[in-house]
Design an enzyme around this catalytic site. Structure first.
Site, mmCIF file in Angstrom:
data_model
loop_
_atom_site.group_PDB
_atom_site.id
_atom_site.type_symbol
_atom_site.label_atom_id
_atom_site.label_comp_id
_atom_site.label_asym_id
_atom_site.label_seq_id
_atom_site.Cartn_x
_atom_site.Cartn_y
_atom_site.Cartn_z
ATOM 1 N N SER A 241 29.406 42.071 46.861
ATOM 2 C CA SER A 241 29.758 43.460 46.506
ATOM 3 C C SER A 241 28.714 44.085 45.577
ATOM 4 C CB SER A 241 31.159 43.533 45.899
ATOM 5 O OG SER A 241 31.326 42.586 44.890
ATOM 6 N N HIS A 317 32.436 27.885 45.113
ATOM 7 C CA HIS A 317 31.678 29.069 44.677
ATOM 8 C C HIS A 317 30.200 28.856 44.994
ATOM 9 C CE1 HIS A 317 30.212 32.364 42.174
ATOM 10 N NE2 HIS A 317 31.426 32.860 42.355
ATOM 11 N N ASP A 372 39.991 33.831 42.401
ATOM 12 C CA ASP A 372 41.016 34.226 43.367
ATOM 13 C C ASP A 372 42.159 33.217 43.485
ATOM 14 O OD1 ASP A 372 39.604 36.581 44.154
ATOM 15 O OD2 ASP A 372 38.190 35.272 45.175
#
Ligand code: CMX
Length: 438
Positions: A241, A317, A372
């Protein structure tokens, strides 16, 4: 000029000159090497981007302008008597590089409140979409619809000097941040609450007002929303993002177009959509095993997920190699406000069971939970059950970081981004010639 805008100009414009001279003097210093593996493995770890707002360490986690998440929770301004930091204060910190006072935060709140009038056509564009449209698709459409008010796009069309780009960008960034909670709440209420909309309350802070418009008016939920909007805001520049905002923005697309593009990236299940996937995965597990699975049952469900060639959402990750401090911050919140919540306790059991199983695969580089893995359980505790909306919450928060960075891009005059790509044929020929020369 507003207080924040003046401070930003005083900070950024001289630094832009300093950096130009730094690059002129040191432009040929080599920072790293790129390998064949990097080309095929998503360029992980290649230094090729500049982001001033935050820096990620694989083991320690994120620091925003040098401050860790526990430090932010302690040092950023809070509402009187409050316990969680205000996201407006984090925006100030990311933009200016210094901690704000509570007055600085109030100044931002007043500035954004004055910009918070969403044009009617944005709601009409949303109303034209089927109610079944995923909330993230609606969100990206609404952001594009907001673009009609871009002062940067208008000024560019009329002809502006490069040195003034940051000024118009600043205006768009603040207006966008003022308006996105309103469109996000509108999407939520139209999709799940029979179009029963709740007017904004400008007396509330940005996060509490967002919670209020969503329909969650408990003080404890306000606290959660402040924490949530702070911890999801930024994660240095290479995540999809942030990178997308920078990449699209590097074409001089205005902040609305750049942010809408980034939200399409956040909507991917390996990035922000993982927060909905975590809850979906837990619900599927409960359906298969029962409401309250024990550790052994959870372990076998994780194993089954891996055997079926699926990812365990909320784990792993690209950069982190330890438990994400954003997970830890949420866990601390849960320990304070909902230690006996059933779903929260399942999340904690997964945290106990999953890492060794993931580690044993021998290929997953980070077996630990990311941001998350925890967020959905906190929201569900307050009855916020519509998990397909969760990534929009992430997106509202992420706007703070990526918009602050885009403003820095403009102030520093960063150019069009255009990395080099190569073909397999090129790689084979280059490897062969390097080997021949050894
Ligand atoms: N479950 C199963 N497999 C996983 C895994 C997980 N949680 N995490 C990594 N792997 C797999 C990868 O798919 C890859 O498999 P292949 O070699 O078969 O392709 C292998 O392990 C190596 O991957 P990696 O180098 O450890 O991880 P990447 O940097 O490629 O990917 C990430 C990182 C986050 C996409 C990955 O860990 C993942 O898919 N996690 C689950 C989804 C998730 O939680 N995403 C949210 C991330 C945070 C955010 O952006 O919001």
């Amino acid at each position: 000029m507003s207080n924040l805008k003046t401070k930003f100009a005083e900070k950024a414009l001289p630094l832009a000159v300093e950096i130009r001279n730094f690059v002129k003097e040191n432009g040929d210093v080599i920072l790293g090497n790129c390998t064949v593996e990097d080309v095929y493995h998503g360029q992980k770890g290649i230094i090729g981007l500049l982001t001033e707002t935050s820096l990620l360490d694989s083991n320690e986690g994120i620091r925003f302008r040098g401050y860790t998440i526990p430090e932010l929770r302690e040092l950023l301004p809070k509402v009187p008597g409050g316990t969680e930091p205000l996201p407006e204060g984090l925006f100030y910190l990311m933009l200016i590089g210094e901690l704000p006072t509570y007055e600085d935060v109030l100044d931002i709140q007043a500035n954004w409140a004055a910009r918070a009038n969403v044009p009617a056509h944005v709601f009409a564009a949303l109303d034209a979409m089927p109610i079944t449209t995923h909330p993230m698709t609606q969100f990206a459409i609404a952001i594009n619809a907001l673009q009609t008010d871009s002062v940067f796009a208008k000024a560019y069309k009329e002809g502006i000097n490069k040195k003034d780009y940051w000024d118009y960008t600043y205006e768009d960034v603040c207006t966008l941040l003022a308006r996105i909670p309103i469109v996000a709440a509108y999407i939520y209420r139209r999709t799940y609450k029979n179009n029963d909309h709740i007017a904004s309350d400008p007396k509330l802070d940005w996060a509490a007002n967002f919670a209020h418009m969503l329909g969650y008016d408990q003080n404890e939920f306000y606290k959660l929303m402040r924490l949530y909007l702070v911890i999801h805001a930024d994660h240095e520049g290479g995540n999809v993002s942030a990178h997308t905002t920078h990449l699209v923005g590097s074409t001089l697309a205005d902040p609305y177009l750049s942010f809408a593009a980034s939200m399409n990236g956040l909507a991917g299940p390996l990035h922000g959509l993982a927060n909905q996937e975590v809850v979906r995965w837990i619900k599927d597990m409960q359906q298969e095993i029962g409401e309250d699975p024990n550790e052994e049952q959870i372990a076998s469900y994780i194993q089954q997920t891996l055997t079926n060639g699926k990812v365990v959402p909320g784990y792993g990750h690209a950069v982190l190699r330890k438990t994400d401090p954003r997970f830890t911050a949420q866990q601390e919140f849960a320990k304070t406000y909902m230690p006996d919540d059933k779903l929260v306790n399942i999340v904690w059991k997964i945290y106990k069971v999953a890492p060794p199983i993931l580690e044993n695969t021998g290929k997953i580089k980070n077996p630990w939970p990311n941001v998350d893995a925890h967020s959905g359980a906190l929201l569900l505790h307050y009855g916020f059950a519509e998990y397909e909306f969760y990534t929009v919450l992430f997106g509202v928060s992420r706007a703070l970081g990526v918009m602050a960075s885009l403003l820095w891009d403009r102030a520093l005059g960063l150019p069009l981004e255009r990395p080099k790509s190569v073909t397999y044929e090129w790689l084979k020929a280059t490897v062969a010639s390097k080997k021949a020369n050894v």
